[in-house]
Design a protein around this motif. Structure first.
Motif, PDB file in Angstrom:
ATOM      1  N   PHE A  61       0.856  -1.183   0.000  1.00 36.86           N
ATOM      2  CA  PHE A  61       0.000   0.000   0.000  1.00 36.86           C
ATOM      3  C   PHE A  61       0.894   1.236   0.000  1.00 36.86           C
ATOM      4  CE2 PHE A  61      -3.272   2.908   1.515  1.00 36.86           C
ATOM      5  CZ  PHE A  61      -4.383   2.413   0.865  1.00 36.86           C
TER       6      PHE A  61
ATOM      7  N   HIS B 125     -13.090  10.916   3.168  1.00 37.88           N
ATOM      8  CA  HIS B 125     -11.632  11.032   3.082  1.00 37.88           C
ATOM      9  C   HIS B 125     -11.248  11.025   1.610  1.00 37.88           C
ATOM     10  CE1 HIS B 125      -7.449  10.204   3.615  1.00 37.88           C
ATOM     11  NE2 HIS B 125      -7.514   8.899   3.717  1.00 37.88           N
TER      12      HIS B 125
ATOM     13  N   GLU C  31      -8.361  10.325   0.053  1.00 39.72           N
ATOM     14  CA  GLU C  31      -7.362   9.426  -0.518  1.00 39.72           C
ATOM     15  C   GLU C  31      -8.042   8.481  -1.522  1.00 39.72           C
ATOM     16  OE1 GLU C  31      -4.765   7.588   2.376  1.00 39.72           O
ATOM     17  OE2 GLU C  31      -3.216   7.278   0.849  1.00 39.72           O
TER      18      GLU C  31
ATOM     19  N   HIS D  35      -6.605  10.048   8.679  1.00 38.06           N
ATOM     20  CA  HIS D  35      -5.268  10.539   8.930  1.00 38.06           C
ATOM     21  C   HIS D  35      -4.883  11.699   8.040  1.00 38.06           C
ATOM     22  CE1 HIS D  35      -3.591   8.328   5.274  1.00 38.06           C
ATOM     23  NE2 HIS D  35      -4.849   7.912   5.370  1.00 38.06           N
TER      24      HIS D  35
ATOM     25  N   ASP E   8     -11.134   5.358   7.351  1.00 35.25           N
ATOM     26  CA  ASP E   8      -9.848   4.783   7.784  1.00 35.25           C
ATOM     27  C   ASP E   8      -9.770   4.587   9.304  1.00 35.25           C
ATOM     28  OD1 ASP E   8      -8.690   4.546   5.300  1.00 35.25           O
ATOM     29  OD2 ASP E   8      -7.429   6.317   5.469  1.00 35.25           O
TER      30      ASP E   8
ATOM     31  N   TYR F 248      -2.505  -1.586  11.458  1.00 33.64           N
ATOM     32  CA  TYR F 248      -3.062  -0.456  10.711  1.00 33.64           C
ATOM     33  C   TYR F 248      -2.861   0.854  11.484  1.00 33.64           C
ATOM     34  CZ  TYR F 248      -6.218   2.153   7.743  1.00 33.64           C
ATOM     35  OH  TYR F 248      -6.734   3.078   6.879  1.00 33.64           O
TER      36      TYR F 248
ATOM     37  N   ASP G  46      -8.057   5.443  -2.456  1.00 32.71           N
ATOM     38  CA  ASP G  46      -8.632   4.109  -2.221  1.00 32.71           C
ATOM     39  C   ASP G  46     -10.099   4.181  -1.802  1.00 32.71           C
ATOM     40  OD1 ASP G  46      -7.279   5.269   0.012  1.00 32.71           O
ATOM     41  OD2 ASP G  46      -7.500   3.418   1.144  1.00 32.71           O
ATOM     42  N   HIS G  47     -10.560   5.371  -1.416  1.00 32.94           N
ATOM     43  CA  HIS G  47     -11.979   5.555  -1.069  1.00 32.94           C
ATOM     44  C   HIS G  47     -12.683   6.538  -2.016  1.00 32.94           C
ATOM     45  CE1 HIS G  47     -10.757   3.455   2.456  1.00 32.94           C
ATOM     46  NE2 HIS G  47      -9.883   4.395   2.725  1.00 32.94           N
TER      47      HIS G  47
ATOM     48  N   HIS H 183     -11.879  -0.107   5.647  1.00 36.08           N
ATOM     49  CA  HIS H 183     -10.981  -1.243   5.403  1.00 36.08           C
ATOM     50  C   HIS H 183     -11.287  -2.297   6.464  1.00 36.08           C
ATOM     51  CE1 HIS H 183      -8.307   0.961   2.652  1.00 36.08           C
ATOM     52  NE2 HIS H 183      -8.184   1.919   3.545  1.00 36.08           N
TER      53      HIS H 183
HETATM   54 FE1  FEO Z   1      -6.194   7.058   3.825  1.00 35.67          FE
HETATM   55 FE2  FEO Z   1      -7.743   4.132   3.233  1.00 35.67          FE
HETATM   56  O1  FEO Z   1      -6.970   5.753   2.779  1.00 35.67           O
END
Ligand code: FEO
Length: 397
Positions: free
Chosen positions: A23, A77, A79, A144, A163, A189, A81-82, A220
């Motif tokens: 990741f 969020h 980022e 984060h 997250d 994590y 991945d979302h 996640h």
């Molecule tokens: Fe901060 Fe799951 O992305």
């Protein structure tokens, strides 16, 4: 995977990424991960909470088959991945409004080139009614990124945390249930993603604790059906309490540093101090990060390369500094060939660690009896410092 029912009006959607092993081109994923989205149907409106990594967009596309109307897409969020599939969902549902925190708006426009007119920002505590359901948005900055928020659905008693509280775990289990491995996955994590923001998370925990929920649905890993388990784990991790533990990352080129590391490890164990020893040439850095979550002391072992620390030790030390664990003490040990500035260079790499430096034990060439005596003295010092700490060693991780 098809959509899965969490409550009558809430469905899990998303993609389980069994095969992903890295990741951010940095973090090992020994057990894959998932990108969870959630569909909430009210009596009047429907909301999709987050999307999936664009690499797995086709999975979400199939899950949305038959969903004729989405009124709101909530981005917790930015980022990718979302949020990475948000542009495609907005295209599919031209009447949908994207909901996010004020700080997220500019980020979403920067990262995803979104049209400003499609975005509605929500303040901390603001609600959106879906008819018989209410989405209450709670700003939780720095879990984060600066824009992060969570959504509370009081009618179903669910907290959607993105997250926050997540775990990189690919599984067919929708709920955590009694899976003991989740504690390790969530701690890993936390260590990799959340630990640098430990002090800010304390305030977010208070805000989350003020809500009454039975489920935490992260973006996640599986859904927590016993939220107290992860809430109390987080409260422990973000506290100032440390354990009677030394983390000992090291590299050895010709064996001398390793002799010192092994000697110190045994000396500490004899004195009742737990040691996590990591040969950095073969170490999973996620395991190293996890060990730093509640350790009291780090001892860095390095040979000298071109006067400074070994580059792999340099990199691991930089990472430990960036993760800002709650370490209390640090020391450096190692062997050099003809001269060294390793201690000075390593010490300059850890300004974020608020540690008392307990000293350095360096030797030229093979460690001899005087070096071993210095290591015994270092072990004594560490034991004595740890005796001042109240908490015994814990956890199987
Ligand atoms: Fe901060 Fe799951 O992305």
């Amino acid at each position: 995977m098809k959509p899965r029912q969490i409550t009558q009006d809430v469905q899990w959607m998303g993609a389980v990424d069994w095969n992903r092993r890295l990741f951010d081109s940095l973090i090992p994923l020994p057990d894959g991960t998932s990108y969870n989205a959630y569909l909430v149907r009210g009596s009047e409106k429907t909301a999709l909470l987050d999307t999936v990594d664009p690499a797995m967009w086709d999975v979400l596309l199939h899950q949305l088959d038959g969903i004729e109307k989405i009124d709101y897409i909530v981005s917790h969020h930015t980022e990718q991945d979302h949020a990475g599939s948000i542009p495609t969902v907005l295209e599919m549902y031209p009447m949908a409004t994207l909901v996010c925190s004020p700080k997220a708006k500019a980020l979403l426009m920067d990262h995803l080139n979104l049209d400003e007119t499609r975005i509605k920002t929500v303040e901390d505590g603001e609600t959106i009614a879906l008819g018989n359901k209410t989405l209450r948005f709670i700003h939780t900055p720095w879990v984060h990124w600066p824009e992060t928020m969570v959504t509370f659905l009081p009618e179903d008693r669910i907290l959607f945390s993105c997250d926050f509280f997540g775990s990189h775990l690919a599984t067919t289990d929708l709920f955590v249930g009694d899976n003991p491995y989740i504690a390790e996955a969530a701690k890993r994590y936390y260590a990799e993603i959340m630990m640098p923001f430990r002090s800010t998370i304390r305030n977010n925990m208070k805000k989350v604790r003020a809500c009454e929920f039975d489920l935490i649905a992260p973006s996640h890993g599986p859904v927590y059906d016993n939220p107290e388990m992860i809430l109390s784990a987080y409260e422990d991790w973000i506290s100032d309490a440390v354990t009677n533990t030394v983390v000992l990352p090291y590299i050895s080129m010709h064996g001398s540093t390793e002799i010192m590391v092994n000697y110190l490890t045994a000396a500490l164990a004899e004195r009742g101090v737990k040691v996590h020893k990591f040969d950095l040439s073969v170490t999973d850095i996620g395991k190293l990060a996890m060990s730093l979550v509640d350790a009291a002391t780090i001892v860095i072992g390095t040979p000298t390369v071109h006067v400074g620390p070994h580059p792999i030790v340099f990199s691991a030390t930089h990472l430990a500094n960036a993760l800002r664990p709650k370490l209390k003490h640090a020391a450096i040990i190692g062997s050099y060939g003809w001269g060294t500035k390793a201690v000075e260079q390593l010490t300059s790499l850890i300004p974020n660690l608020k540690v008392e430096v307990l000293g350095a034990v360096l030797c030229k060439g093979l460690p001899k009896s005087d070096t071993l005596a210095e290591l015994d003295a270092l072990a004594d010092t560490i034991r004595d410092k740890h005796l001042l700490l109240a908490k015994p060693p814990v956890c199987a991780s």
